[in-house]
Every structure is written in structure tokens, then in C-alpha cells.
Motif scaffolding. Sequence first.
Motif, mmCIF file in Angstrom:
data_model
loop_
_atom_site.group_PDB
_atom_site.id
_atom_site.type_symbol
_atom_site.label_atom_id
_atom_site.label_comp_id
_atom_site.label_asym_id
_atom_site.label_seq_id
_atom_site.Cartn_x
_atom_site.Cartn_y
_atom_site.Cartn_z
ATOM 1 N N GLY C 25 0.822 -1.206 0.000
ATOM 2 C CA GLY C 25 0.000 0.000 0.000
ATOM 3 C C GLY C 25 0.856 1.255 0.000
ATOM 4 O O GLY C 25 0.625 2.181 -0.795
ATOM 5 N N LEU C 26 1.865 1.305 0.876
ATOM 6 C CA LEU C 26 2.754 2.467 0.908
ATOM 7 C C LEU C 26 3.464 2.649 -0.437
ATOM 8 O O LEU C 26 3.610 3.773 -0.929
ATOM 9 C CB LEU C 26 3.803 2.293 2.021
ATOM 10 N N ALA C 27 3.905 1.546 -1.023
ATOM 11 C CA ALA C 27 4.649 1.626 -2.282
ATOM 12 C C ALA C 27 3.767 2.140 -3.413
ATOM 13 O O ALA C 27 4.156 3.041 -4.168
ATOM 14 C CB ALA C 27 5.239 0.254 -2.635
ATOM 15 N N GLU C 28 2.563 1.578 -3.544
ATOM 16 C CA GLU C 28 1.659 2.044 -4.599
ATOM 17 C C GLU C 28 1.246 3.501 -4.370
ATOM 18 O O GLU C 28 1.082 4.266 -5.325
ATOM 19 C CB GLU C 28 0.405 1.154 -4.678
ATOM 20 N N PHE C 29 1.095 3.873 -3.093
ATOM 21 C CA PHE C 29 0.755 5.259 -2.769
ATOM 22 C C PHE C 29 1.850 6.205 -3.264
ATOM 23 O O PHE C 29 1.577 7.164 -4.008
ATOM 24 C CB PHE C 29 0.578 5.409 -1.252
ATOM 25 N N LEU C 30 3.104 5.934 -2.883
ATOM 26 C CA LEU C 30 4.184 6.847 -3.268
ATOM 27 C C LEU C 30 4.424 6.823 -4.780
ATOM 28 O O LEU C 30 4.657 7.861 -5.409
ATOM 29 C CB LEU C 30 5.472 6.487 -2.518
ATOM 30 N N GLY C 31 4.330 5.638 -5.389
ATOM 31 C CA GLY C 31 4.533 5.538 -6.839
ATOM 32 C C GLY C 31 3.497 6.336 -7.608
ATOM 33 O O GLY C 31 3.826 7.077 -8.551
ATOM 34 N N THR C 32 2.226 6.213 -7.216
ATOM 35 C CA THR C 32 1.171 6.931 -7.938
ATOM 36 C C THR C 32 1.257 8.431 -7.660
ATOM 37 O O THR C 32 0.981 9.248 -8.546
ATOM 38 C CB THR C 32 -0.221 6.380 -7.548
ATOM 39 N N LEU C 33 1.635 8.797 -6.436
ATOM 40 C CA LEU C 33 1.852 10.211 -6.125
ATOM 41 C C LEU C 33 2.897 10.814 -7.076
ATOM 42 O O LEU C 33 2.677 11.893 -7.661
ATOM 43 C CB LEU C 33 2.304 10.341 -4.669
ATOM 44 N N ILE C 34 4.021 10.104 -7.245
ATOM 45 C CA ILE C 34 5.082 10.590 -8.139
ATOM 46 C C ILE C 34 4.569 10.693 -9.577
ATOM 47 O O ILE C 34 4.834 11.675 -10.287
ATOM 48 C CB ILE C 34 6.302 9.640 -8.055
ATOM 49 N N GLN C 108 -3.604 3.717 -4.717
ATOM 50 C CA GLN C 108 -3.439 4.482 -5.954
ATOM 51 C C GLN C 108 -4.302 5.738 -5.934
ATOM 52 O O GLN C 108 -3.868 6.810 -6.342
ATOM 53 C CB GLN C 108 -3.812 3.594 -7.162
ATOM 54 N N PHE C 109 -5.530 5.587 -5.453
ATOM 55 C CA PHE C 109 -6.433 6.729 -5.395
ATOM 56 C C PHE C 109 -5.891 7.808 -4.455
ATOM 57 O O PHE C 109 -5.845 8.994 -4.806
ATOM 58 C CB PHE C 109 -7.819 6.260 -4.946
ATOM 59 N N LEU C 110 -5.444 7.403 -3.258
ATOM 60 C CA LEU C 110 -4.905 8.374 -2.302
ATOM 61 C C LEU C 110 -3.634 9.026 -2.834
ATOM 62 O O LEU C 110 -3.434 10.242 -2.709
ATOM 63 C CB LEU C 110 -4.631 7.691 -0.960
ATOM 64 N N GLY C 111 -2.755 8.238 -3.436
ATOM 65 C CA GLY C 111 -1.511 8.783 -3.991
ATOM 66 C C GLY C 111 -1.802 9.814 -5.068
ATOM 67 O O GLY C 111 -1.170 10.883 -5.119
ATOM 68 N N ALA C 112 -2.763 9.506 -5.943
ATOM 69 C CA ALA C 112 -3.111 10.442 -7.006
ATOM 70 C C ALA C 112 -3.713 11.725 -6.441
ATOM 71 O O ALA C 112 -3.461 12.829 -6.952
ATOM 72 C CB ALA C 112 -4.079 9.778 -7.990
ATOM 73 N N PHE C 113 -4.483 11.588 -5.360
ATOM 74 C CA PHE C 113 -5.094 12.769 -4.736
ATOM 75 C C PHE C 113 -4.014 13.687 -4.158
ATOM 76 O O PHE C 113 -3.998 14.902 -4.417
ATOM 77 C CB PHE C 113 -6.071 12.317 -3.641
ATOM 78 N N ILE C 114 -3.083 13.122 -3.410
ATOM 79 C CA ILE C 114 -2.013 13.936 -2.825
ATOM 80 C C ILE C 114 -1.103 14.485 -3.931
ATOM 81 O O ILE C 114 -0.635 15.633 -3.858
ATOM 82 C CB ILE C 114 -1.187 13.113 -1.810
ATOM 83 N N GLY C 115 -0.864 13.698 -4.959
ATOM 84 C CA GLY C 115 -0.069 14.190 -6.087
ATOM 85 C C GLY C 115 -0.700 15.420 -6.707
ATOM 86 O O GLY C 115 -0.021 16.404 -7.026
ATOM 87 N N ALA C 116 -2.037 15.389 -6.888
ATOM 88 C CA ALA C 116 -2.741 16.546 -7.446
ATOM 89 C C ALA C 116 -2.619 17.754 -6.521
ATOM 90 O O ALA C 116 -2.416 18.892 -6.981
ATOM 91 C CB ALA C 116 -4.211 16.194 -7.675
ATOM 92 N N ALA C 117 -2.705 17.498 -5.207
ATOM 93 C CA ALA C 117 -2.571 18.605 -4.251
ATOM 94 C C ALA C 117 -1.171 19.219 -4.335
ATOM 95 O O ALA C 117 -1.000 20.443 -4.203
ATOM 96 C CB ALA C 117 -2.853 18.102 -2.838
ATOM 97 N N LEU C 118 -0.148 18.399 -4.561
ATOM 98 C CA LEU C 118 1.214 18.922 -4.668
ATOM 99 C C LEU C 118 1.397 19.757 -5.934
ATOM 100 O O LEU C 118 2.088 20.773 -5.927
ATOM 101 C CB LEU C 118 2.223 17.772 -4.635
ATOM 102 N N VAL C 119 0.767 19.329 -7.032
ATOM 103 C CA VAL C 119 0.813 20.139 -8.251
ATOM 104 C C VAL C 119 0.154 21.496 -7.997
ATOM 105 O O VAL C 119 0.652 22.542 -8.422
ATOM 106 C CB VAL C 119 0.120 19.406 -9.427
ATOM 107 N N PHE C 120 -0.955 21.453 -7.269
ATOM 108 C CA PHE C 120 -1.664 22.685 -6.923
ATOM 109 C C PHE C 120 -0.755 23.630 -6.131
ATOM 110 O O PHE C 120 -0.685 24.835 -6.427
ATOM 111 C CB PHE C 120 -2.909 22.320 -6.097
ATOM 112 N N SER C 121 -0.038 23.096 -5.160
ATOM 113 C CA SER C 121 0.827 23.970 -4.352
ATOM 114 C C SER C 121 2.086 24.367 -5.124
ATOM 115 O O SER C 121 2.596 25.473 -4.951
ATOM 116 C CB SER C 121 1.194 23.282 -3.034
ATOM 117 N N LEU C 122 2.577 23.485 -5.994
ATOM 118 C CA LEU C 122 3.751 23.820 -6.809
ATOM 119 C C LEU C 122 3.463 25.010 -7.716
ATOM 120 O O LEU C 122 4.311 25.887 -7.901
ATOM 121 C CB LEU C 122 4.143 22.595 -7.658
ATOM 122 N N TYR C 123 2.291 25.042 -8.312
ATOM 123 C CA TYR C 123 1.942 26.107 -9.256
ATOM 124 C C TYR C 123 0.861 27.033 -8.681
ATOM 125 O O TYR C 123 0.041 27.567 -9.429
ATOM 126 C CB TYR C 123 1.517 25.494 -10.593
#
Lengths: 297, 297, 297, 297
Positions: C25-34, C108-123
Motif C-alpha cells: 500500500g505504501l509503495a503504490e501510494f508513493l509511486g502513484t503520487l510521483i 493508488q487513489f490516495l496517492g493520485a489525490f495527494i499528487g494533485a494537491a502537490l501540483v496545486f501547491s507547486l503552481y
Amino acid sequence: MVSHLAFLKNMKLKLRTQNLYVRCGLAEFLGTLILILFGCGSVAQMELSGFAKAQFLSVNMAFGFAVTAGAYVCAGVSGAHLNPAVSLAMFILKKLSWKLFLIYCLAQFLGAFIGAALVFSLYYDALHVYSNGNWTVYGPQSTAGIFASYPSEHLSAINGFTDQVIATAALLICILAILDEANNAAPRGLQPFLIGIMVLLVGLAMGFNCGYPINPARDLAPRFFTAIAGWGSEVFSAGGHWWWVPVLGPLVGGVVGAVIYEVFIEFHHPSPNQKQESEEPTEGINRPHYELVQSSA
Amino acid sequence: MVSHLAFLKNMKLKLRTQNLYVRCGLAEFLGTLILILFGCGSVAQMELSGFAKAQFLSVNMAFGFAVTAGAYVCAGVSGAHLNPAVSLAMFILKKLSWKLFLIYCLAQFLGAFIGAALVFSLYYDALHVYSNGNWTVYGPQSTAGIFASYPSEHLSAINGFTDQVIATAALLICILAILDEANNAAPRGLQPFLIGIMVLLVGLAMGFNCGYPINPARDLAPRFFTAIAGWGSEVFSAGGHWWWVPVLGPLVGGVVGAVIYEVFIEFHHPSPNQKQESEEPTEGINRPHYELVQSSA
Amino acid sequence: MVSHLAFLKNMKLKLRTQNLYVRCGLAEFLGTLILILFGCGSVAQMELSGFAKAQFLSVNMAFGFAVTAGAYVCAGVSGAHLNPAVSLAMFILKKLSWKLFLIYCLAQFLGAFIGAALVFSLYYDALHVYSNGNWTVYGPQSTAGIFASYPSEHLSAINGFTDQVIATAALLICILAILDEANNAAPRGLQPFLIGIMVLLVGLAMGFNCGYPINPARDLAPRFFTAIAGWGSEVFSAGGHWWWVPVLGPLVGGVVGAVIYEVFIEFHHPSPNQKQESEEPTEGINRPHYELVQSSA
Amino acid sequence: MVSHLAFLKNMKLKLRTQNLYVRCGLAEFLGTLILILFGCGSVAQMELSGFAKAQFLSVNMAFGFAVTAGAYVCAGVSGAHLNPAVSLAMFILKKLSWKLFLIYCLAQFLGAFIGAALVFSLYYDALHVYSNGNWTVYGPQSTAGIFASYPSEHLSAINGFTDQVIATAALLICILAILDEANNAAPRGLQPFLIGIMVLLVGLAMGFNCGYPINPARDLAPRFFTAIAGWGSEVFSAGGHWWWVPVLGPLVGGVVGAVIYEVFIEFHHPSPNQKQESEEPTEGINRPHYELVQSSA
């Protein structure tokens, strides 16, 4: 059904040779031919299509992968120099005899000449339509730049020479690193790919001044071809007799790069005996170097 | 014919060293020099040609493969950090001593400085023609951006700092994964290529805010060069004293990324003993992981 | 100097787990976040810079190599699905238990959600300047397309669904081939690179209709993020309630692709016993297949 | 939970075959289908989006990596010819029986036909909107070029034929080198990637005249599809009955390239006995060839 096999076997018996000079000469000839056919072919595609079918990035990629292609063709036979500047550096590093050096240069020059002739025949119709049969070195419909390099307007001969020395030196440093087993060499079967990536890199970063010839055979042989094929002697007089810069510059740069790599990196590799003791026999993928460094610190 | 060999042998005997600090320092110096020479060279090609010979994508590719080139040059000697942010993360992860950390940073800084000077000499004529000899930090013919990063107009210092932390953290996570033998490491001889692809990726996705410096040596050393070479102290005052952001941000980001990779992935790897039992000795290509996961479920 | 080491060791002792479900779970979370951080980051770079810093080709490359990056992060732990459509296909092929399937999807769903939030804060700054703080789904300064897919005007729901089924099926066929040891699998350490190239390929050929989501987590989780972060419920109603197409389509397409690969290729592989007899034990590089085929003909 | 497994096992028992002809036919069919689906899909993306979502470089990359994708799908089964010109060359080189040659060509043709039909259904809505349902071969909104090649205005039939012979010959030389274990073959698991790079190279350098079909199945089968699907018989009469050039040219060029590679390189490889004596058994990564050449000089 078997007639063609008999034919091929016959040819093999007649044509086969074990002579190192002939084998390496044929290999460097065909490899350099492939390099020029694809490389100059991509410049033709860009120029003759008015940049519709290729941009400078396409040409960068094409020259990079053209080196990859030419290198696969001859790497297992001749080592895939494809470039007198590489051969001279290898001669200086004692990795090529002077006899082979001369044969390599001759084969590279002939291969580049025939490669240029093939680009000419490949785009024969397009050349005629584009330039109205009037083949010129400079001007709006000029086509000489498809085959050989000409300096940008801003470039002095001194800066042009520096450009060629720096670019070829940087390329040689990278090539020697990619081949250096005591460093972090690329897998042998992928060295042609990675050397192609390095040539792509030279084009991305050092292509603006004069189109990164970085190879006397690549530049001089197609220039000869254009002199004969109808562009005339202007190809040698243009740019203040520019032609000698991409011949001499790369030769100097190749030696400079080889010496720099030796002095900064290769001189200090542990000798093979030391190496074998300190490393367990690993296969393929090794532990990351970071840990090697730390453990010996 | 043999005089040059004697010369090279002589040099080797005189210059050779087995000292780890000197060897790693020389390697990081040359590697970072190559990185900046190609990387900043490509920005120069883009700017000075008015985007005719390169676009932002070309610069992304060039910086990526410049890291590949620099990494091949020194990976087998120093581990190819090329970046104080990577060295700091490796120090935190106990993979680099503090002495080596300082030597690495110094070598990276000096290499980047000389690399910037080489870009300056490579495009000396073009710089003069482009800017009329008037080297400025902002404005239509400004050229300082060739060497160091400056923020886009939309960017606040806080968002700039976040940008550098996120980008460097993401890069470190990817680098550590590519090197992690207990995960799915890339083959050692191709790690420089794949790390270059990761830097390309950072440029494709995180380059708009401030040009993804993500490396204190890459940004600060060329900035010093421009301060000395004629752009003046404005290179430090510009963008609201922007210069410290790409120095501090990557150092913080590198540590953040390393800790995240450890906490999410590396901490939970089975210990080596367990590993060796559960896996038959495979070579090169393994069975797909999908089956490993299923069989143990 | 050693305090940080004690700190890391402490963390490891506290946080470490051997539980397969947590590790995967941790691995898929971080992979999908990236994956999402780099992928959606590149769309943001293209849109917010008005196509000055990226074009569609850059986004294609970024999403491809973002999959490469995410896959390196978790391949050795979880097999790097990064996509519920891949996980469902693996479940159908009996390579993933249903418990793991659910955990993978959630991670995967959680990783993608946090990834989107990071894009939001990056830009964050760039988003405000570009849209004047007015975040819209359609219109000239719309920004919802940075995070989730919306159909082109020409596209009907039926064709959109076909698009997602065909694209995901083709992707799964390629992924299964790249992993299939009985076929011509890529070296394990390079499978993330080649799967990234396949995703790049999908973007080059199947990106025009609706931006090739081909991944329910990649599309739905960032869409949820935008719904919460200020774009509102229009992100679900837009395009005739388009949102379900890139959720259901890829799930169907993944299964279709897996079954096609099985029926056309995998079913007919010689069983392992036969295989081992007919092949001498080769290492790394094998003889070309052409001769294998001919010798058995 | 297990019903689908029973279903798949059942299918396998019913459908499984060990027949070489069927296995190779299915593999070439699916591989060529994937090649055309991605390749022609990218042309559709370029044309139908009015060059907004793809340029010629994107199409070059897509056709290259489409060959990579198709080759991974079938390389371990059939050798991944994907092209009657490759199959004919392999037949001439005695690496394919005449029975298999016919089966390969048939499978390639059928795969390309179904691949074209899938592109048609993938972009069904976009095709209608773009051309107003009026499918034409020439003119501003023409769409036949998505599926098959048509010559540029400047091109004569003779130059078109030369173009196809040169391009296919050059491609075959590169493919044979990449597969040649006695030369410097690419690792088997990466041969599909490198052959894709070679096809990309052909597109970068030889795409201007007529779009580099270099494959009779790739060109003729989609042309048949368009003839049936509504473009009519003009697809055969257009360009002065151009259709036969990309059928015959590649077949001739493939044989020419194979003979050139044999005569210049393969004939002169040391026989296996000699080879094994002069080389110590190395694994994976070998010493650079430069030293091999020098040591034997």
C-alpha cells in the motif's frame, strides 16, 4: 528455393577475408556511410521541406541516432570510431596502431563520401525543385549546408576553432567514460546507443555556432562531394576558407579530451589486482556506488 | 610514434594518486564541469539563436543528458553526486562521510564555475553580437539567464522555495529508487542514463516557475561567474535577492526526499537474509514482480 | 554528526513493518503520487505558460517518464501497477489476490489525490495569475484540464468509451509482453523505462480525443481534488457527466487487453519443461530469434 | 472469485496450440496490428487535430516506438518481423522457410488491416467532424494519408522507388547489426527498443519524399481498408498509381540491405571456433573493443 543460398555461399567463399586491415576498413566504411546517410539525410529533410518535416531538434536526434546506427554496424569489428578525431585519440592512447589509424581515416572518408552521394540521390527530385537546379552555398535557397558545415554570421575563425576543440574534447571525455570498465561503463551492447545520446547532447548544446561537425570525415568528404557534384569550389572558399576549421579543430579537440579524461580519471583507477581483491565478483547490476565510497571512507 | 606514449606514461607516474579525497574531488569536478558545459550551453543555444536552434524541450533534454554525461564521467569513482543536495542527502543517509561531503561540495562548485566559463568562451562571439556587448540581467536582450536561474514574474519567494523543495525531493526519491538493489534498481551501467531521464522529467513538469535549478552548485557557481565576468552584482540582487532560494531549497528538498523514500520504501525491505532465502538466484532478467506478489499473498 | 543517524535508526525501528499489505500500500501510494506530480505538473507547465514552456509532445514525454519514475519507486515492492486497470487485469490473470486488489486501488487513489494537491501547491502562484483566481472548467483561462480529462468537442460518449477501451487494451498488451519471460521480456531493471515508453506511445497516438486518461485513479482522484479545491461540482457534470468514462473504460480495456494477450500469445508458449530442453542455458544476450524460428522449422 | 480463473483455464485448454505455423501467425498478426494501431493512430492525431496535438516529429517517434511495441508482443515467438521486407530478407538469408515466409506475410497483412480498422473506429467522430463525412485522397481536408502513403508533389516514381530501396536497405543493415551476436548485438531484451530507434531514425531522415512506408503490409493493407471503407478506388490510382512503389521498393531494398550487410560485415566474422579461443568468457559487459583491435594489431 535453394538457388539463392548456393549463390550466397559462393559469394562468401570468394569474398571472405580474415585480414584485419580489410575487415576493419570495410566495417568503418559501412558504418560511416550509414552515419552520413542518416545524418545529412535529416538536414536535407529539414531544409528541403522548409522546416515542415523537421526542425533543428529532429536533426540533433537524427545525427545522434545515426551515430548509434553506424556504431552498431561496425562496433564488434573495428570498435566503431566513425571519426578520425576518435581514431587519432585512440592512437594517442595506444589503442590503435598507426597503420590501422591510416586505414580507418581512409575508410571513414570514403564512407562519408558515398553516404553524401546517397543523400544526393535520395533527395534528387527535391533538390531540383527546391533550388530550381541552381545549387548555391549561400542565399535563400542554398543547399550546400545539407552536406557540410558553414559558420553562422556571428562566428569568427578563432571562436569557430575553440568551438570545435571544446565540443570534440567534451565528446571524447564522455565516450571514454562510457567505455571505461574501471569506471561505470555502459553495457557493451548499449554503448552505441549511449554514444549516440552524447552526440545528440553535443547538438543540443553546441550546435548554434557552426552546426557541430566535430568529425573531419563527416565534414570534409561531403564537402568534396558537393565540390564535384555541382556546387563548385565555393564550398571551400566560403566563410573565409572555413573548411579547415572542422578538420583541424576536432583532431586537436579529440586529443585534448582524451588527455583530460586520462589525467582526471583514468590515471587514478586502482590497478586491476587491487580492484579484484576489493570487489566480490558481481554480475550485471552492482550495488550503488554511494555505498562503495562510504565504506572505504 | 612512441614518443607520445612515453610522455603519457611519464605523466601517469608523476600525477597518479590513490588518495580517495583527491580522486573523488577530481571526478566530481570533471563531472560537474561536463554537466554545466552541456546544460548551460543548451540554454545559450536557445537564447542566442532567438529560439531558432532550440526550444525549452531541447533544454530539458540537454540538462537531462548532461547529467547522464557527467554521471558517466565520475560514477565509478565518486558515485556521481554532481549536486550538493544529493551529497547532503547521502551524508544524512550515512553513505558519505562529512569530510567527503565538504570535498564533494567544493569540487562541484569549482567544476560548475569552470563549466560556466567554458560556455562563455564557446559562445563568446554570439554573446557579443546578441547583446551588443551589454550584458544585462533583465530586459529583451538579457543573457544572465543562460548561466543561473531567475524567477518568473508570477513567482513569490515562498512559492519559489516550495518549488525547489518539491522538485528536489521528487528527484531524490527517484534517484534512490533507481539505485536501490532491494527494490527494482536499474542496471548499474545504465543508472546514469535513467537518472538523466529523471532530470529531463523534472524539467518537463517543474520548469515553469524558475527553470528548475534543483542544485546549489549548478546555480550559485555560474552566478558567481556572471558577477565577475561583467554582469555585475545585479545577478545577486535580482528577483528580490532570489539567489539564496535555489541554494537552500534544494538542500532542504534533498533531505526531505531521502527521508520520504526511507520511510515509505526502504525501511520495510526484508533484511538480506530473508531475501536470499525467498529468492532463487536469478541473473539479469527476473520473473515479473506481479507473480512474486501474488505467490506470497 | 551522528545524531541524525540515531534519529533515522530510531524511526526505522518504530516505523518498520513486514506486513505485505502495508508495504504494498505504501509503495503504490508513493509511486502513484510521483506519477501524478510529474504528469499533471507537465500539463500545468504547458497550460499556465501559454504553451511557451511545453507543448503536447512535452506532456506525452512527461506522462511516459512519470510512469517510469513511479514504477521505479515501487516495482520491487508492489509490482508497480499505479493504475486500477492494471491491478484489475492482474487480478483476472490470477496474479493478485482480491484483498491486495482493493488495497492497491485505495493506495493508488490516495496517492493520485495527494499528487494533485502537490501540483496545486507547486503552481499556486501561477494558477492565480493565469486565471485571476477564477478557477473554471471550460473557457479561455480554464484550468480544470490540468488535473483531469475532459473530452474534445468532437467526441461522443460512445466514441470516448471506445477510445478508453482500445487505448488501455493496447497498453496492457504491451505491458504484458514486456514482462513476459517466455516471450522477449525487457531486462527487469529496465521494465519501468520501457513501460514508460509505451505510455508515451499511447499519448502520441491516442491523445487527441480526450487526453488518454487510461487510468481511473489518475483521472478520478485529481477530479475529486479539483471539486474540493475550488472548481466545484462542474468537474463532474462537465462534458455530459464525462467523468465515468475514464473510470469504467480503462477497467474494461485492461481486461480486454489481458485476455487478448493470453489468447494470442501466452496460451501457446511451450511449457517450461519443453523450453528448458530446447534451449541451451544462455546468459543476458541470446542469439537472435530469427534463427530459433528457422531451426525449428 | 475463482469463476474467471476457471473460465481462463478452460479457454486455454480449448484454444492452446503447439503448432509453429499457428503460433507464429498469431504473433505476427497481433504484433503488426499493434504497430499499425499506434503508427497510423499518431498520423490521425496529427492530421485531425490540425497539427495541434502532434507534429511530424511526434509521428516519427510514434512509428518508431510502435515498432518497439509490436516487436515486444511477438519477438519471443516469431522473431518480430512485422514487415514482409524483413521476412523476405530473412528467407534469402536462410533464416526462414518459404512456408513460414508466406504465413508471416499473410499474418502481417491481416494484422495491418485490422489495425487500420481500429484507428478508424478510434477516431470515428474526429474523422467525421474534420472532413464533414467526405473522405478524400487529396485536398485540404483529405484523410487518406492517415492510413497509407502518397508521394509529395516533387517526387517522380523513379526517385520514389530509389527512396524506398535506400531506406529499407539502410534499415535492414541496422537491424541485422543489432541482432548480430558476432558483432556488437544489443541485449536481446532491448532489441525491440533499438530497432524502434532505427525506425525513428528512418523517419527523421527519409520521411520527406513519401512518408517512409518501408513495409508492404504497413502500406498496402491500410490502403485496402480505405478503398473499402469509403475512400474508394482513388487510393490506388492516386499519385500515378503510386501504390505499387511502397510494395515493391521495400522488398527489393530489404534484400539489397541484407546482401550488403553480409558482404561488408558478416562474411568476415571469425568462425565460432576461432572466436571462442581468442576471447575469454565474458559476461554482460565486455572490455571496450578499442583494446581488442589494438591487441591483435
